[in-house]
Scaffold this active site. Structure first.
Site: not given
Ligand code: DGL
Length: 283
Positions: A205, A94
């Site tokens: 993301c 993430c």
């Molecule tokens: N998948 C997460 C990232 O790479 C964020 C997703 C979210 O906002 O929860 O930042």
């Protein structure tokens, strides 16, 4: 009766080392939701014999539209859980959690190796012939000092256009039910990119690769999309390689979520191409 002979120190040390490396074969992977499945898939492809435990913190998502303190507190909670389950390598799949929490969890667990994920500004800057790139990411990632530092270090001679995609990860997280909202948001976020003269878009993301085709359709040909799932998986494999021989030949991939197990199971099936049981956890 004679008492058992104590193990010689060298043998004790060898056993301890073997035990430590055997337990360290578990790789923990987490994200706020389904996004990290793209990293999980890359990991499983590169290291099929390593047991993997994936936690989706969907009950406390999204991370990227929230206060950094929430992201830090939840990341600590999830990492504590993964370490309790035996993970000695943790992949923070993430960008938002890496941006705000990687330093804190490293301090909290000095014996654990962490691999974070950051927007691929460096490969994008290297690849961009026009010296102009865009970075689609959560508002929180783009507001972080780590992101600013990434741009300063790796793209000093590039135009770097941040595209904060408020609400996009949350819509992707809803699966099929969120697709109309995904389309509405992508229309909004992709339209201004046409006039920027960019040739590369970073998917900053881990949720966004799930809708890469929809993004590409809006940007048109000639604009390359970059995500870092494979590079992150390679880094974790490098960290784990010395102990990989101890891993179980029939390694398991386990999924846990603090949110809806059915949703994660459906996304895992479409993302990983296989049916996996999902356990709901409260942490
Ligand atoms: N998948 C997460 C990232 O790479 C964020 C997703 C979210 O906002 O929860 O930042």
């Amino acid at each position: 009766m004679t008492s058992p002979t104590p193990l010689p120190a060298t043998l004790r040390a060898a056993r301890a080392a073997r035990n430590a490396s055997a337990s360290s074969s578990l790789i923990g992977v987490f994200d706020s939701g389904v996004g990290g499945l793209s990293v999980l898939r890359a990991l499983h492809r590169q290291l099929p014999q390593a047991p993997l435990l994936y936690v989706a913190d969907a009950g406390h998502a999204p991370y990227g539209d929230r206060d950094p303190a929430h992201v830090q507190q939840r990341s600590e909670r999830v990492v504590d859980h993964l370490v309790d389950q035996g993970a000695r390598v943790v992949v923070i799949a993430c960008n938002t959690a890496t941006a705000w929490a990687v330093d804190g969890v490293r301090t909290r667990h000095p014996g654990v190796a962490f691999v974070g994920v950051e927007p691929g500004v460096k490969p994008a800057a290297l690849a961009s012939a026009r010296r102009s790139i865009a970075v689609m990411a959560t508002p929180s990632t783009l507001a972080s000092e780590r992101y600013a530092d990434l741009v300063r270090r790796h793209a000093p001679d590039c135009q770097v256009h941040p595209v904060p995609c408020n609400g996009l990860a949350a819509a992707i997280e809803r699966g099929e039910a969120g697709l109309a909202e995904v389309d509405r948001l992508l229309d909004l976020y992709c339209a201004p990119l046409a006039s920027l003269g960019i040739d590369t878009v970073v998917l900053g993301c881990t949720h966004y690769p799930f809708v890469a085709e929809r993004i590409a359709a809006r940007l048109g040909p000639g604009i390359r999309l970059l995500d870092t799932a494979d590079a992150v998986a390679r880094r974790a494999v490098d960290l784990l390689a010395p102990s990989a021989e101890h891993a179980d030949a029939a390694a398991t991939v386990e999924l846990q979520t603090t949110g809806d197990p059915d949703l994660l199971a459906r996304m895992a099936l479409s993302g990983l191409g296989r049916t996996l049981p999902v356990q709901r956890i409260q942490i």
